[in-house]
Design a protein around this motif. Structure first.
Motif: not given
Length: 1014
Positions: A398-402
């Motif tokens: 999981w990669l969340w950079l928003s």
């Protein structure tokens, strides 16, 4: 001696049965139990295999002692639903030491009293079974219990209770307990009571789990008697107190969980430094503050969960000393500064959530964190390029950079090793360049969210061949999504469920008929025109449930058409004409606003909205009356029929709707009165009836709506006194302008305090009375300082749950001499407009208490006396209008210190003396001071425009000079106002993520909330 020993053993084995062989009476009891229980054979993994031909000691879930007695029965998760109530078979297994019936479903029955027959029990697990009612006294007879688990027996209104016997009686009778799990059992005890009950009777207790037990605080120091305590879990109780620092004295505590406990104050740092502590959860305590200490080397912490607290400060470099830390959750706190590079050295880290803080700078390298599976750094102020090292982490899923400030291009990777990546979210950044090709090489990718960036170039949808991809969002970039020739359809994405192509320069519909799994489709803000093709309703053979076609150029529906079972249908801001289409029965959200629909609203519309939360047909050309059937839409939370040509009255049933949060009927031709039928404890937050022909009085039952925040009944024909009774609500906005209201504003003592009021516009009425008697110090909504880090972005809105959407409140105000519509009502915006009435007397000094006031308009009244110097305390004031009164004396010098003021009008009063000098005052035109014959100084004197000239008292000026001066200063004032407003907007857009929504347009707001892509 050896000979005697072996002879003894031989004799014993001759007398006893074979080792561990099940006794016949035990087998008979077990078979009787199996046959009496109700369970699902297809899901059973133990009972279904019990067979009389085998030794029962070898049956799944059964354990015997050396004598063949059944001592352990593990029947957890066997779908048992009955047959245990008075089981002679179970309760005659008198040798049982361990009984586990967890994760079955006994349909809210009481714990069987026969349990007391099992006097040898040491371990009893009845958790997650649906038991209800009072815990029976028979449980207290199980004196040998070491572990008792009655947790999670809570379904809807049914709950297990520990009242008689209570917790104190249970602890006194079960003194051997080392593990006690009572989560979700209703205990309802005060802090001193439950702490003393446990500590005085259970000295050897090691695990205490009392989550969601209706306990109150504070935690009492008597718990220190539990010297062997290892796990303390009190989540979900209303402790409403500080975290006691004596918790750091538990020498063996490994887990401390105090989630959602209404904790407050500052968290003791020394608890972080406990040498034994491994797991700490303080999440969802928004009033709990604290900072991280400097961590010692080789700290014991494995899990730190502080999400949604008020922890703040920077992350110390010493965080890298927590070498075994595996999970760090800091979402929704107030941390700031750069993420320390040492975070990248936490080699055991698997979950890292830094979202919704104020972290800045770039993300450190995670090259050494080979175990990292979850990284969420969204909603911060992180900048720089997205580190390519993130995509090289082999375990990252999981990669969340928003919602940050990342910029530049995402670099191509030649040897991509992050084959495990499943979720990539970089929405709301400034990433540019073409869509990287390696995204399509991530074979495990399930969600790819790239919206609201600056990606450019041409995209062929065929490039996304990721076999497991089910969410793809390319919306709101500078992309041109290119389609193949018009007669062919796109190749099917095997699993695609949500497709976001908003603002992708589409000029025609892509043929998506082959997308058999598609449930959510967003084609808003494109260049689609003409008819909506009727094949779109057949996508996925009816699987489509969310469709957004808003902000296009569509004018009609291709016939014949039939809506599928849609939950969300958003067609707003098109050119659709003709009669209003009947929404599908399954609708939860329907938006037809900003089109050209005509004729009347269908009489049976309410029948088709029986499940809907949101229905808007605002800004069309609808006529006729509001159909009474609308009241049968019992689930409606938002009803917006504004800006049409509707006639008739307001149906009396509408105010009775208890779930209704927004009722917007403004800008129509409605007549009659507001029905006095608002139900007790109604949910109404916004009532907008402006610009109709309504008359009569404000109904008293409106005070039954304690959550009312916005009342706008301006521009009608109401004739009433000031609505003092509304002080009992949470009213933020009160608009009564342009009616026939009369009387003064003096409310009885019980109604004097306006705790939340931030905007009041009662202009152009017949209000009167002595203005000096008003006590503005009671208007607390305009006094509070906004010191919360997010308050400057918070605004009035109604969130509704079914589809994750929201309704945005708006209001029209007169500000800086102009009529402006505020599409968002920020909580920091405050305004008082009492103009065009008949108030007399002096302006009270207490007006200076309104520290957060931004707009003050008292013009066109009969006010006398001086301008109070206390107005100089209003440091946030941006607009001040006192024109056309009878004010006397000098202009207070304190007004010249107001650096935020950009509009000033003191004209047509009886002011005298020199106009104060100050940087802001030099920007105002002479028109701001005209009609005050006694004033002199800049800008009313012509001589002050000449370099080096002095200032003299007022004298004769030619009309030509006066006119020239006015034109010049008006130009400067307008230019300055534009520059300040534009500059502020640009700054907020670049640096404040929540303000960006203003530039994405209404469709983006609706889509991101109504079509959540994650």
């Amino acid at each position: 001696m050896k000979t005697l020993f072996f002879l003894s053993v031989f004799c014993i084995t001759c007398i006893l049965p074979a080792f561990g062989q099940c006794l016949d009476d035990q087998k008979s009891l077990l078979l009787g139990l199996r046959n009496s229980l109700r369970f699902d054979l297809s899901y059973s993994t133990k009972l279904v295999h019990w067979n009389h031909t085998k030794d029962c000691c070898n049956w799944d879930g059964v354990e015997c002692d050396v004598f063949g007695h059944v001592i352990s029965l593990q029947l957890d998760n066997e779908t048992i639903s009955g047959g245990i109530e008075n089981s002679e078979y179970l309760f005659n297994l008198s040798y049982l030491e361990k009984l586990n019936l967890a994760f079955n479903s006994f349909n809210y029955i009481q714990i069987p009293k026969g349990i007391s027959n099992l006097a040898n029990l040491t371990h009893l697990n009845l958790s997650s079974n649906g038991f209800a009612g009072q815990v029976p006294c028979e449980v207290l007879r199980l004196k040998k219990l070491v572990s008792l688990d009655l947790s999670h027996n809570y379904y809807f209104a049914s709950q297990l209770k520990l009242e008689n016997p209570d917790l104190n009686m249970l602890a006194q009778n079960l003194k051997e307990l080392k593990e006690l799990y009572l989560d979700l059992v209703n205990i309802s005890a005060q802090g001193n009571d439950w702490c003393h009950a446990i500590s005085s009777s259970l000295p050897d207790l090691r695990i205490l789990s009392l989550r969601y037990c209706s306990l109150s605080g504070p935690i009492d120091s008597s718990l220190l008697e539990l010297r062997r305590l290892s796990v303390l879990q009190l989540d979900g109780n209303d402790l409403a107190s500080e975290v006691p620092d004596f918790l750091a004295n538990f020498s063996g505590l490994t887990t401390l969980s105090l989630r959602f406990c209404s904790l407050l104050g500052s968290f003791p740092e020394k608890i972080f430094e406990m040498p034994s502590l491994q797991n700490l959860d303080l999440s969802d305590n928004i009033l709990l503050s604290g900072t991280f200490p400097n961590f010692l080397h080789n700290g014991s912490l494995r899990t730190i969960v502080l999400s949604h607290t008020n922890f703040s400060g920077t992350l110390p470099d010493s965080i890298g000393n927590l070498t075994i830390l595996s999970r760090l959750y800091l979402s929704g706190c107030s941390f700031f500064g750069p993420i320390p590079l040492t975070v990248g050295n936490l080699t055991e880290l698997t979950d890292l959530d830094l979202s919704d803080n104020n972290f800045i700078s770039s993300i450190p390298s995670f090259n050494l964190s080979k175990k990292l599976t979850y990284l969420d750094a969204s909603y911060n102020s992180l900048t720089g390029n997205v580190p390519s090292s993130l995509f090289a982490l082999p375990s990252l899923i999981w990669l969340w950079l928003s919602d940050n400030e990342f910029h530049g291009q995402v670099q191509e990777l030649s040897n991509l090793s992050s084959s495990s990546l499943k979720v990539l979210d970089v929405r709301y950044n400034h990433l540019e360049g073409p869509i990287p090709k390696f995204f399509s090489e991530l074979e495990q990718l399930t969600r790819l969210l790239l919206s609201s960036n600056k990606f450019n170039g041409t995209v062929q949808l065929e490039m996304f061949k990721n076999p497991h991809l089910y969410i793809l969002d390319l919306s709101h970039n500078d992309l041109l999504v290119q389609l193949t020739d018009s007669d062919s359809s796109l190749p099917p994405f095997p699993n695609i469920k949500m497709l976001g192509l908003a603002s992708c320069k589409l000029q025609r519909f892509a043929n998506l008929l082959r997308q058999s799994s598609l449930t959510t489709l967003d084609l808003s803000s494109n260049e689609l025109k003409g008819e909506i093709p009727n094949w779109i309703w057949e996508i996925g053979y009816g699987s489509l449930i969310n469709l957004n076609l808003s902000n296009n150029l569509l004018h009609s529906f291709q016939k014949p058409y039939k809506f599928p079972s849609l939950h969300v249908l958003d067609l707003h801001s098109n050119q659709l004409q003709g009669e209003l289409p009947i929404p599908p029965l399954s609708s939860l959200y329907v938006d037809y606003s900003y089109n050209y629909f005509t004729n009347s609203i269908p009489n049976d519309i309410g029948h088709f909205l029986s499940n809907a939360d949101f229905f808007s047909v605002s800004n069309n050309n609808l006529t006729g009356e509001i159909p009474p059937s609308i009241c049968s839409a019992t689930a409606l939370q938002v009803l917006d029929l504004s800006a049409n040509a509707l006639t008739g009255g307001i149906p009396p049933c509408l105010p009775k709707k208890k779930k209704l949060g927004v009722l917007s009927l403004g800008k129509n031709n409605l007549s009659g009165t507001i029905p006095d039928t608002f139900s007790v404890n109604c949910s109404l937050k916004t009532l907008d009836l402006q610009k109709n022909a309504l008359n009569g009085k404000i109904p008293g039952s409106l005070a039954n709506c304690p959550f009312l925040e916005v009342l706008n009944i301006g521009n009608n024909r109401f004739e009433d006194t000031f609505p003092c009774m509304l002080t009992t609500t949470r009213l933020h906005v009160l608009i009564l302008r342009s009616n026939k209201f009369y009387g003064d504003l003096h409310c009885p003592k019980a109604f004097q305090e306006w705790s939340y009021l931030q905007i009041i516009d009662i202009s152009t009425n017949n209000f009167s009375g002595d203005f000096s008697l008003l006590n503005f110090s009671k208007w607390k909504g305009m006094i509070r300082a906004n010191d919360n880090k997010k308050s400057q972005y918070d605004h009035l809105r109604l969130d509704f749950s079914e589809v994750g959407g929201h309704y945005q409140d708006a209001v029209t105000v007169t500000m800086k001499g102009l009529v402006m519509e505020l599409t968002k009502i920020l909580l920091i915006f405050t305004c008082i407009d009492l103009s065009n009435n008949k108030f007399h007397g002096e302006i009270p000094y207490s007006i200076g208490d309104l520290k957060s006031l931004y707009v003050l308009n008292l013009s066109h009244n009969e006010l006398t006396g001086p301008i109070p110097a206390s107005i100089g305390n209003l440091t946030q004031l941006g607009s001040l209008d006192l024109t056309a009164n009878k004010l006397t004396g000098k202009i207070p010098a304190e007004l010249a210190s107001l650096t935020s003021i950009s509009f000033l009008n003191l004209s047509h009063n009886r002011l005298s003396g020199k106009i104060p000098e100050g940087p802001q005052f030099q920007t105002f035109s002479a028109a701001s001071f005209e009609g005050n014959d006694g004033l002199y100084g800049c800008p009313v004197d012509a001589s002050c425009n000449k370099k080096g000239s002095g200032v003299s008292p007022p004298g004769f000026q030619t009309e030509e000079v006066h006119l020239k001066k006015e034109i010049d200063w008006d130009y400067v004032s307008a230019a300055l106002g534009f520059a300040m407003g534009f500059g502020s907007t640009v700054w907020l857009t670049l640096h404040c993520k929540r303000w960006r929504e203003m530039f994405f347009g209404k469709v983006d707001q609706i889509y991101l909330k109504i079509f959540p892509m994650c």
